[in-house]
Design a protein around this motif. Structure first.
Motif, PDB file in Angstrom:
ATOM      1  N   ASP A  65      21.425 -25.783  17.127  1.00 51.99           N
ATOM      2  CA  ASP A  65      20.577 -24.602  17.007  1.00 51.99           C
ATOM      3  C   ASP A  65      20.550 -23.875  18.353  1.00 51.99           C
ATOM      4  N   ILE A 103      31.928 -23.477   7.157  1.00 51.38           N
ATOM      5  CA  ILE A 103      31.607 -23.417   8.590  1.00 51.38           C
ATOM      6  C   ILE A 103      31.474 -24.816   9.188  1.00 51.38           C
ATOM      7  N   VAL A 105      31.091 -25.669  13.155  1.00 53.39           N
ATOM      8  CA  VAL A 105      31.120 -25.203  14.543  1.00 53.39           C
ATOM      9  C   VAL A 105      30.492 -26.247  15.465  1.00 53.39           C
ATOM     10  N   PRO A 129      33.355 -23.289  20.129  1.00 53.65           N
ATOM     11  CA  PRO A 129      33.366 -22.233  21.159  1.00 53.65           C
ATOM     12  C   PRO A 129      32.546 -22.599  22.404  1.00 53.65           C
ATOM     13  N   LEU A 135      29.479 -23.359  27.999  1.00 57.19           N
ATOM     14  CA  LEU A 135      29.210 -24.797  27.887  1.00 57.19           C
ATOM     15  C   LEU A 135      30.489 -25.609  28.070  1.00 57.19           C
TER      16      LEU A 135
HETATM   17  N1  COA Z   1      21.768 -21.624  15.861  1.00 60.75           N
HETATM   18  C1  COA Z   1      20.742 -20.913  15.381  1.00 60.75           C
HETATM   19  N2  COA Z   1      20.840 -20.050  14.371  1.00 60.75           N
HETATM   20  C2  COA Z   1      22.064 -19.906  13.823  1.00 60.75           C
HETATM   21  C3  COA Z   1      23.184 -20.603  14.269  1.00 60.75           C
HETATM   22  C4  COA Z   1      23.003 -21.494  15.338  1.00 60.75           C
HETATM   23  N3  COA Z   1      24.013 -22.230  15.808  1.00 60.75           N
HETATM   24  N4  COA Z   1      24.248 -20.242  13.516  1.00 60.75           N
HETATM   25  C5  COA Z   1      23.804 -19.345  12.632  1.00 60.75           C
HETATM   26  N5  COA Z   1      22.482 -19.131  12.807  1.00 60.75           N
HETATM   27  C6  COA Z   1      21.604 -18.241  12.047  1.00 60.75           C
HETATM   28  C7  COA Z   1      21.850 -16.775  12.380  1.00 60.75           C
HETATM   29  O1  COA Z   1      21.102 -16.409  13.540  1.00 60.75           O
HETATM   30  C8  COA Z   1      21.326 -16.123  11.137  1.00 60.75           C
HETATM   31  O2  COA Z   1      19.916 -16.132  11.194  1.00 60.75           O
HETATM   32  P1  COA Z   1      19.073 -14.870  10.666  1.00 60.75           P
HETATM   33  O3  COA Z   1      19.481 -14.682   9.224  1.00 60.75           O
HETATM   34  O4  COA Z   1      17.650 -15.291  10.839  1.00 60.75           O
HETATM   35  O5  COA Z   1      19.494 -13.708  11.523  1.00 60.75           O
HETATM   36  C9  COA Z   1      21.741 -17.099  10.038  1.00 60.75           C
HETATM   37  O6  COA Z   1      21.930 -18.350  10.675  1.00 60.75           O
HETATM   38  C10 COA Z   1      23.016 -16.721   9.348  1.00 60.75           C
HETATM   39  O7  COA Z   1      24.022 -16.580  10.347  1.00 60.75           O
HETATM   40  P2  COA Z   1      25.082 -15.390  10.367  1.00 60.75           P
HETATM   41  O8  COA Z   1      25.608 -15.287  11.756  1.00 60.75           O
HETATM   42  O9  COA Z   1      24.475 -14.177   9.763  1.00 60.75           O
HETATM   43  O10 COA Z   1      26.193 -15.988   9.373  1.00 60.75           O
HETATM   44  P3  COA Z   1      27.744 -15.646   9.351  1.00 60.75           P
HETATM   45  O11 COA Z   1      28.255 -16.299   8.117  1.00 60.75           O
HETATM   46  O12 COA Z   1      27.965 -14.181   9.544  1.00 60.75           O
HETATM   47  O13 COA Z   1      28.354 -16.384  10.634  1.00 60.75           O
HETATM   48  C11 COA Z   1      28.671 -18.245  12.108  1.00 60.75           C
HETATM   49  C12 COA Z   1      28.312 -17.785  10.685  1.00 60.75           C
HETATM   50  C13 COA Z   1      28.517 -19.757  12.138  1.00 60.75           C
HETATM   51  C14 COA Z   1      30.137 -17.848  12.409  1.00 60.75           C
HETATM   52  C15 COA Z   1      27.766 -17.545  13.126  1.00 60.75           C
HETATM   53  O14 COA Z   1      26.422 -17.661  12.664  1.00 60.75           O
HETATM   54  C16 COA Z   1      27.835 -18.172  14.489  1.00 60.75           C
HETATM   55  O15 COA Z   1      28.744 -17.893  15.252  1.00 60.75           O
HETATM   56  N6  COA Z   1      26.826 -19.032  14.812  1.00 60.75           N
HETATM   57  C17 COA Z   1      26.757 -19.655  16.119  1.00 60.75           C
HETATM   58  C18 COA Z   1      27.659 -20.860  16.179  1.00 60.75           C
HETATM   59  C19 COA Z   1      27.568 -21.538  17.527  1.00 60.75           C
HETATM   60  O16 COA Z   1      27.914 -20.968  18.537  1.00 60.75           O
HETATM   61  N7  COA Z   1      27.045 -22.776  17.523  1.00 60.75           N
HETATM   62  C20 COA Z   1      26.834 -23.548  18.725  1.00 60.75           C
HETATM   63  C21 COA Z   1      28.066 -24.337  19.052  1.00 60.75           C
HETATM   64  S1  COA Z   1      27.832 -25.316  20.506  1.00 60.75           S
END
Ligand code: COA
Length: 248
Positions: A65, A103, A105, A129, A135
């Protein structure tokens, strides 16, 4: 505990489901804590022969998160939940079968390096990423990914941030099989039940031999975690977290 972790039992199989679809199964501290408990309980239960870890349709997990990361970046206390979960994962004594759809990640990818059989759907992309977020790799992935993928593909995954699709993940040996989304659970449960029905001691010794010494992995996780903690409070990471939280 966490409402986003559902633990079930299916005969001799213990099933842990990540269920936070509205956040693409991003894992928060309470979820890590619940995952650790689930693994420990399943390990202690003599009637259980295998663990299963699943996400929801379209999302295994979007990783840690980022709101929790941002809280640490801004001076909050990080807690030990992630480290406790990784320790539980590495020291787990029973096989773990995972099923991934969509997904995957960060820890949603690296977790599978500790699983014994991973099934993924064609639309799955494994992605870490870490560097883009300011990180470094975690979960022992800096040690295990080069072993599984070879150094260059591991570098592309962990440093360049290139995703690996299901077909490439299969070819590279990162996962066991690719199955259609509608068949994912059946494939996962079929493997898990087959493992749970095996002679337990023989399976345990075999698994221990294949996985090798845990201490080496735990030591790498500690080393990574030291760097990770430093990176979390770096300007690079703080900027990346803000950027994500602000929807840019
Ligand atoms: N932490 C917190 N919230 C997250 C999250 C994360 N890692 N990944 C997704 N969310 C939340 C988004 O903020 C969004 O919340 P909201 O609806 O309240 O705005 C919801 O989940 C949906 O995400 P969204 O980005 O709209 O979905 P998507 O299908 O377009 O994209 C991802 C999906 C996974 C590609 C994109 O959300 C993303 O890049 N997330 C971060 C991944 C990341 O960097 N994780 C940490 C790795 S160390």
């Amino acid at each position: 505990m966490s409402a986003h972790i559902r633990v079930e039992r299916d005969g001799a199989v213990r099933v842990v489901r990540l269920e936070r679809p509205e956040k693409k199964n991003a894992i928060d501290r309470a979820m890590y804590a619940a995952l650790s408990v689930a693994l420990a309980e399943g390990d202690e239960d003599e009637t259980i022969g295998c663990h299963v870890i699943l996400g929801v349709p379209g999302a295994f997990s979007a990783g840690n998160d980022l709101a929790d990361f941002l809280a640490v970046a801004e001076g909050g206390e990080g807690g030990t939940e992630v480290f406790d979960f990784l320790t539980a994962l590495v020291t787990c004594r029973k096989p773990i079968v995972s099923g991934v759809d969509g997904i995957a990640v960060g820890i949603g990818t690296t977790m599978h390096l500790h699983c014994d059989l991973t099934f993924a759907t064609p639309r799955t992309v494994f992605n870490t990423p870490f560097v883009d977020l300011g990180l470094v790799p975690e979960a022992g992935s800096s040690l295990l990914a080069p072993r599984v993928l070879g150094p260059q593909r591991a570098f592309a995954l962990l440093a360049l941030g290139d995703g690996i699709g299901a077909a490439d993940a299969l070819a590279a040996g990162l996962i066991h099989r690719v199955v259609e989304p509608a068949e994912l659970e059946e494939a996962v449960f079929s493997a898990a039940h087959a493992l749970a029905a095996k002679p337990r001691q023989a399976l345990r010794i075999t698994r221990d031999l294949l996985r090798g010494p845990r201490e080496e992995i735990l030591a790498r996780i500690r080393e990574e975690a030291e760097h990770f903690r430093g990176r979390l409070v770096s300007d690079e990471a703080r900027a990346a977290f803000h950027s994500f939280m602000n929807g840019r």
